[in-house]
Design a protein around this motif. Structure first.
Motif, PDB file in Angstrom:
ATOM      1  N   VAL A   1       3.103  -4.782   2.731  1.00  0.00           N
ATOM      2  CA  VAL A   1       2.363  -5.527   3.746  1.00  0.00           C
ATOM      3  C   VAL A   1       2.685  -7.018   3.661  1.00  0.00           C
ATOM      4  O   VAL A   1       2.902  -7.685   4.667  1.00  0.00           O
ATOM      5  CB  VAL A   1       0.845  -5.289   3.597  1.00  0.00           C
TER       6      VAL A   1
ATOM      7  N   PRO B   1      -0.926 -10.359  15.564  1.00  0.00           N
ATOM      8  CA  PRO B   1      -1.285  -9.007  15.984  1.00  0.00           C
ATOM      9  C   PRO B   1      -1.979  -8.246  14.863  1.00  0.00           C
ATOM     10  O   PRO B   1      -1.833  -8.580  13.686  1.00  0.00           O
ATOM     11  CB  PRO B   1       0.062  -8.361  16.316  1.00  0.00           C
ATOM     12  N   SER B   2      -2.736  -7.234  15.244  1.00  0.00           N
ATOM     13  CA  SER B   2      -3.446  -6.477  14.233  1.00  0.00           C
ATOM     14  C   SER B   2      -2.448  -5.655  13.425  1.00  0.00           C
ATOM     15  O   SER B   2      -1.429  -5.215  13.939  1.00  0.00           O
ATOM     16  CB  SER B   2      -4.549  -5.641  14.865  1.00  0.00           C
ATOM     17  N   GLY B   3      -2.746  -5.537  12.120  1.00  0.00           N
ATOM     18  CA  GLY B   3      -1.817  -4.864  11.225  1.00  0.00           C
ATOM     19  C   GLY B   3      -0.802  -5.805  10.604  1.00  0.00           C
ATOM     20  O   GLY B   3       0.055  -5.377   9.839  1.00  0.00           O
ATOM     21  N   SER B   4      -0.921  -7.114  10.903  1.00  0.00           N
ATOM     22  CA  SER B   4       0.082  -8.043  10.374  1.00  0.00           C
ATOM     23  C   SER B   4      -0.249  -8.549   8.973  1.00  0.00           C
ATOM     24  O   SER B   4       0.520  -9.303   8.386  1.00  0.00           O
ATOM     25  CB  SER B   4       0.280  -9.211  11.338  1.00  0.00           C
ATOM     26  N   GLY B   5      -1.394  -8.151   8.434  1.00  0.00           N
ATOM     27  CA  GLY B   5      -1.700  -8.489   7.047  1.00  0.00           C
ATOM     28  C   GLY B   5      -2.711  -9.602   6.858  1.00  0.00           C
ATOM     29  O   GLY B   5      -2.936 -10.060   5.734  1.00  0.00           O
ATOM     30  N   LYS B   6      -3.392 -10.019   7.929  1.00  0.00           N
ATOM     31  CA  LYS B   6      -4.342 -11.138   7.829  1.00  0.00           C
ATOM     32  C   LYS B   6      -5.537 -10.782   6.937  1.00  0.00           C
ATOM     33  O   LYS B   6      -5.912 -11.538   6.034  1.00  0.00           O
ATOM     34  CB  LYS B   6      -4.832 -11.535   9.231  1.00  0.00           C
ATOM     35  N   THR B   7      -6.114  -9.623   7.212  1.00  0.00           N
ATOM     36  CA  THR B   7      -7.255  -9.188   6.399  1.00  0.00           C
ATOM     37  C   THR B   7      -6.850  -9.042   4.929  1.00  0.00           C
ATOM     38  O   THR B   7      -7.599  -9.418   4.029  1.00  0.00           O
ATOM     39  CB  THR B   7      -7.812  -7.852   6.927  1.00  0.00           C
ATOM     40  N   THR B   8      -5.668  -8.508   4.727  1.00  0.00           N
ATOM     41  CA  THR B   8      -5.198  -8.311   3.350  1.00  0.00           C
ATOM     42  C   THR B   8      -5.172  -9.627   2.573  1.00  0.00           C
ATOM     43  O   THR B   8      -5.540  -9.667   1.392  1.00  0.00           O
ATOM     44  CB  THR B   8      -3.795  -7.666   3.365  1.00  0.00           C
TER      45      THR B   8
ATOM     46  N   PHE C   1       0.888  -1.167   0.000  1.00  0.00           N
ATOM     47  CA  PHE C   1       0.000   0.000   0.000  1.00  0.00           C
ATOM     48  C   PHE C   1       0.915   1.203   0.000  1.00  0.00           C
ATOM     49  O   PHE C   1       1.528   1.507   1.019  1.00  0.00           O
ATOM     50  CB  PHE C   1      -0.902   0.007   1.228  1.00  0.00           C
TER      51      PHE C   1
END
Ligand SMILES: Nc1ncnc2c1ncn2[C@@H]1O[C@H](COP(=O)(O)OP(=O)(O)O)[C@@H](O)[C@H]1O
Ligand SMILES: [Mg+2]
Lengths: 269, 214
Positions: free
Chosen positions: A33, A52-59, A28
């Motif tokens: 990411v 942890p949040s921000g680690s790219g799972k959603t991506t 991004f």
């Protein structure tokens, strides 16, 4: 009580994996990411992504749903190239039509439900079966009623989503995704927008789904007990990389990586 | 004969032509608004989704219409097309003029539809046209209702400009009555009251809609 178990995937072990990522890169702007991520999920396998949040799972899920475009690497579904393929030695995008054909096998449930507020519960569920799959309306309605029964929402069939609690909306969203009869279901923190007392019902629906179908599932969750109960395998993410991979029993009782230990300590207290 | 004090006889005599003019005013507003609502949506969709070969000329046209006075547009088209009935020109010019403003209202309404709606539609593999028709536009139009209402009131109040192309709407009717009787007081007062009687309750309705949507 969950007993020590490591359920085996139901799909055939010889065939192509349901999902495969090869050297996937996602940026991004200036932030990278995912930097060459590779992993595979077997048919019928349920894999939990934690970290942890921000680690790219959603991506990762968004890439698999074609909501984001990878900057490098390849995605395969059932061994079929999904978004890009190699032609004449070059990485080229796949035409939208073929992409759609593959995407039809993938469904997703979102953190924020994303129900269509201008339709009833029933309307939400039959919309895509009728207009994307071309099912006859009566058939779609019969399917929707069956699914609403399954998620315990039959009595809200004619309600508007806005009149429902978050937990109810999410159960409808699960039914809506299932109405497309996907082979692969992507779940992105489906309970994290819910009030604590509403989480149980949603997880119960998903547990039953896991027990009674051979759906391939990729589950991003912060509910560690749930991940432990329903998954065959857990991947621990940190900064876009898989730092540890294990069966749930091992992951939650004897994690080896220091990042996993720190993360689990933080979320499990 | 001379104006000044209010005369109920004068008012009664002026009423029939004014009501006839009011009918024309209503027709111009309703037809103009229908044209504006449909064309405004088309402009919004074209500017959002079409290629440059279409968005650039449409953008220029929108700028042209917005940068020139309605009065000038009315007279210009009226003189260019002498064989077209004045009321048809009036409705069309009003409609096109307001369409350029309504296209912005639609654009904002479309942008206000959360991204998650598009994403859910993609995840469900809904065809593009169906996403617009069944998911995005119904929500966008809901967002735009107060804006459409405000512009309808505004168009209603601008119908007296049709005077310039000799359409006898309510204001022109009052003018003509005044000119014929040398008494404008009752006729013009009644026109003002009718504008007020229609605009004010409508604006209250629009405000209620705004509050409901907020
Ligand atoms: N649309 C976007 N634009 C810019 N940065 C983004 C976007 N989506 C995600 N990111 C960034 O990518 C990283 C990974 O995000 P995400 O996949 O949502 O992580 P997770 O789901 O593990 O919390 C984060 O640093 C986030 O800020
Ligand atoms: Mg996330």
């Amino acid at each position: 009580m969950p007993e020590p178990h490591a359920p085996t995937p139901a799909g055939d072990p010889t065939g192509a994996p349901a999902i495969e990522l090869v050297d996937v890169v996602k940026r991004f702007g200036a932030t990278t990411v995912l930097d060459g991520l590779s992993f595979a999920v077997a048919k019928g396998e349920r894999v939990a992504l934690i970290g942890p949040s921000g680690s790219g799972k959603t991506t990762i899920l968004r890439l698999l749903m074609t909501l984001e475009e990878a900057d490098g690497g390849f995605l395969y579904v059932d061994g079929e190239p999904y978004t890009h393929e190699v032609r004449d030695g070059r990485r080229v995008p796949i035409p939208e039509k073929r992409r759609r054909r593959v995407r039809r096998r993938v469904g997703m449930v979102f953190q924020q439900f994303n129900l269509f507020p201008n339709m009833t519960v029933l309307g939400n569920i039959i919309e895509a079966p009728v207009h994307a799959l071309g099912l006859a309306r009566e058939e779609a309605v019969a399917r929707a009623d069956r699914l609403l029964e399954q998620v315990g929402m039959a009595d809200k069939r004619d309600a508007r989503p806005t009149a429902l609690s978050g937990g109810q909306q999410q159960r409808v969203a699960i039914a809506r995704a299932l109405a497309m009869d996907p082979e692969i279901l992507l779940l992105d923190e489906v309970t994290s927008a819910l009030d604590p007392e509403l989480v149980v019902d949603v997880l119960e629906v998903l547990r039953t789904l896991a027990e009674t179908t051979d759906l391939t599932m990729l589950i991003v969750t912060h509910e560690m007990q749930f991940a432990r109960d329903v998954s065959h395998r857990v991947l621990m993410f940190d900064r876009g990389r898989i730092v540890e991979e294990a069966d749930p029993e091992t992951m939650f009782t004897a994690p080896t990586h220091v990042r996993t230990q720190a993360f689990l300590k933080a979320v499990l207290g | 004969m001379t104006g000044g004090l209010w005369s109920w006889e004068q008012a009664a005599a002026a009423l029939p032509p004014i009501l006839e003019g009011f009918r024309v005013t209503l027709v111009a507003t309703v037809v103009g608004m229908v044209i504006a609502a449909v064309l405004g949506l088309v402009i919004a969709l074209v500017r959002r989704s079409a290629g440059r070969w279409l968005t650039v000329p449409v953008g220029l046209f929108v700028e042209l219409v917005r940068s020139t006075p309605l009065l000038v547009q009315l007279v210009f088209v009226y003189l260019m097309l002498p064989s077209v009935p004045a009321l048809v020109i009036g409705c069309t010019v009003l409609g096109v003029h307001y369409a350029t403003y309504l296209s912005e209202v639609y654009r904002a309404g479309i942008e206000a539809v959360p991204r998650g709606q598009w994403e859910a539609a993609t995840a469900l593999d809904l065809p593009r046209a169906r996403v617009w028709r069944a998911v995005v536009l119904p929500q966008a139009v809901r967002n735009t209702l107060p804006g459409l209402g405000n512009y309808a009131i505004s168009m209603f109040k601008e119908t007296p400009y049709l005077f310039s192309i000799s359409v006898v709407e309510m204001f022109t009717a009052a003018q003509q009555y005044g000119a014929a009787t040398f008494d404008y007081t009752e006729a013009l007062t009644m026109v003002g009251l009718i504008f007020l009687a229609v605009s004010y309750p409508t604006s209250l309705l629009v405000r209620r809609m705004e509050n409901r949507l907020a």
